[in-house]
Design a protein around this motif. Structure first.
Motif, PDB file in Angstrom:
ATOM      1  N   TYR A 337     -26.218  45.143  32.781  1.00 21.28           N
ATOM      2  CA  TYR A 337     -25.731  45.626  31.235  1.00 21.28           C
ATOM      3  C   TYR A 337     -26.653  44.988  30.464  1.00 21.28           C
ATOM      4  O   TYR A 337     -27.501  43.890  30.564  1.00 21.28           O
ATOM      5  N   SER A 338     -27.152  46.059  29.406  1.00 22.91           N
ATOM      6  CA  SER A 338     -27.846  45.403  28.267  1.00 22.91           C
ATOM      7  C   SER A 338     -27.058  44.678  27.286  1.00 22.91           C
ATOM      8  O   SER A 338     -25.677  44.437  27.415  1.00 22.91           O
ATOM      9  N   ASN A 339     -27.841  44.133  26.247  1.00 23.29           N
ATOM     10  CA  ASN A 339     -27.213  43.265  25.527  1.00 23.29           C
ATOM     11  C   ASN A 339     -26.199  44.022  24.453  1.00 23.29           C
ATOM     12  O   ASN A 339     -25.060  43.832  23.893  1.00 23.29           O
ATOM     13  N   GLU A 340     -26.355  45.300  24.459  1.00 22.71           N
ATOM     14  CA  GLU A 340     -25.291  46.389  23.753  1.00 22.71           C
ATOM     15  C   GLU A 340     -24.142  46.863  24.728  1.00 22.71           C
ATOM     16  O   GLU A 340     -23.579  47.636  24.011  1.00 22.71           O
ATOM     17  N   GLY A 341     -24.388  46.574  25.813  1.00 26.17           N
ATOM     18  CA  GLY A 341     -23.205  46.803  26.544  1.00 26.17           C
ATOM     19  C   GLY A 341     -23.462  47.981  27.446  1.00 26.17           C
ATOM     20  O   GLY A 341     -22.420  48.777  27.747  1.00 26.17           O
ATOM     21  N   ARG A 342     -24.614  48.597  27.163  1.00 23.67           N
ATOM     22  CA  ARG A 342     -24.853  49.887  27.946  1.00 23.67           C
ATOM     23  C   ARG A 342     -25.402  49.366  29.556  1.00 23.67           C
ATOM     24  O   ARG A 342     -26.179  48.941  29.691  1.00 23.67           O
ATOM     25  N   ASP A 357     -20.791  54.400  28.265  1.00 26.23           N
ATOM     26  CA  ASP A 357     -20.711  52.878  27.957  1.00 26.23           C
ATOM     27  C   ASP A 357     -19.852  52.342  29.440  1.00 26.23           C
ATOM     28  O   ASP A 357     -19.217  53.069  30.077  1.00 26.23           O
TER      29      ASP A 357
END
Length: 375
Positions: A337-342, A357
């Motif tokens: 996961y990226s820091n944005e939750g992606r 997402d």
């Protein structure tokens, strides 16, 4: 699927803390009685240490009103104590699960058998039944004992069992919409869990005589054609114990079968859970992921399924082997996961690439078990 998994995780989160104790049972004798009301009055009078849990109406006081609530339950003026609202505040999924079954009249209507088009419909039916059974069976639920929910969940179990043939929905007829043999496991896992909850209620136990036979057929079909395919690939058993997002369903199915039919004759079901855990352990990757159906890691939604059903198995059995496996998964989500939750999908099988997402429940399970902050 994702919405259902969030609901099941909500039930799982509560199930990890569910114990034999009953809210308001301060003398710990397993029932609400006059003795519990007396304990509250003794606390109010300073004759016993104050227990914050005795504030049953959550008004900040332990007093006569709380004792009266217990007495009203004892004499039948109340069906149950008010729900523990603190639990609702602690568990972000608790309200979502109960909201799913808040209005039974809005729950989906089962189609006529001749209107069924796909074996995957049974997965949806089981997903409707499980929250209803959980809400009606769990002692601390505000819907505990609700006859409408019990009737609804029982009706779905009845319906699904009538439609299976020789242990399978997928092979029960020629379907208009193409499916695959995995659909049986996706449906049987939550259906057996529904029965698990219903058997704690008199209405569910009364149904066991009509449920047991077809349930055994469904379970033994998986045992024979997934766990012991012997060259017969009708359940895709040739990839058993190396196909994690299907193995986890088999893990839960065998655990629940062992719960229902037990020792010593059906020790074989427990032995299957250990074979399945070995397969999962063998396919754990260095990044904390599990294989899909080849050397590649699985997509996040399948990994979520794995985490959820391994966790459900753990809450059902207390098998520490499953807990140790979950702790080894700790690196997957921070790497995926990226820091944005992606979530990323480019390392997965190409036909599973999507732009979507991620869901929170997988990392929350791992974080809850390990305390690892990056999850």
């Amino acid at each position: 699927m994702p919405r259902y998994h969030r609901l099941l995780w909500g039930m799982l989160l509560v199930a990890t803390t569910e114990a034999a104790e009953i809210r308001g049972d301060f003398n710990r004798n397993g029932i609400l009685d006059v003795g519990d009301a007396i304990k509250i009055l003794r606390m109010r009078a300073g004759l016993e240490p104050l227990d914050p849990e005795a504030d049953l109406n959550e008004d900040g006081l332990v007093d006569q009103i709380d004792a009266n609530l217990i007495l009203r339950v004892v004499v039948g003026l109340l069906h149950r104590l008010p729900p523990d609202r603190e639990e609702e505040r602690r568990n972000p999924y608790y309200r979502a699960v109960l909201a799913r079954v808040e209005h039974p009249q809005s729950l989906p209507i089962l189609p006529r058998p001749e209107d069924l088009t796909s074996p995957w419909q049974f997965t949806k039916f089981a997903q409707y039944a499980l929250p209803a059974a959980w809400a009606a069976a769990r002692k601390a639920s505000p819907r505990h004992g609700d006859p409408r929910l019990i009737e609804y969940a029982c009706a779905i179990v009845d319906y699904c069992l009538r439609q299976q043939k020789d242990g399978s929905w997928f092979f029960s007829r020629k379907w208009k919409v193409r499916g695959d043999a995995n659909s049986d496991r996706f449906a049987l896992g939550p259906l057996l869990d529904t029965v698990h909850w219903l058997l704690t209620l008199p209405q569910g136990r009364a149904k066991w005589g009509s449920w047991e036979g077809p349930l055994r057929q469904l379970v033994d079909f998986q045992y024979r054609y997934w766990g012991h395919s012997a060259g017969d690939d009708r359940a895709w058993g040739m990839v058993a114990f190396r196909y994690p997002n299907q193995d986890v369903f088999y893990l839960a199915i065998m655990a629940l079968a062992h719960e229902f039919w037990g020792e010593p004759e059906y020790r074989k079901y427990w032995d299957e859970t250990q074979r399945t855990l070995q397969g999962l352990e063998d396919h754990l990757l260095d990044d904390g992921g599990l294989n899909y159906i080849g050397p590649e890691t699985e997509v996040p939604i399948y990994h979520d399924v794995d985490v959820l059903w391994i966790s459900r198995y753990y809450t059902l059995t207390g098998d520490e082997r499953a807990c140790r496996l979950l702790k080894k998964i700790v690196r997957y989500y921070p790497l995926t996961y990226s820091n944005e939750g992606r979530p990323e999908y480019y390392t997965d099988a190409w036909w599973k690439h999507v732009w979507a997402d991620g869901a929170a429940y997988g990392p929350e399970i791992i974080a809850g078990i390990t305390g690892e902050g990056h999850n």
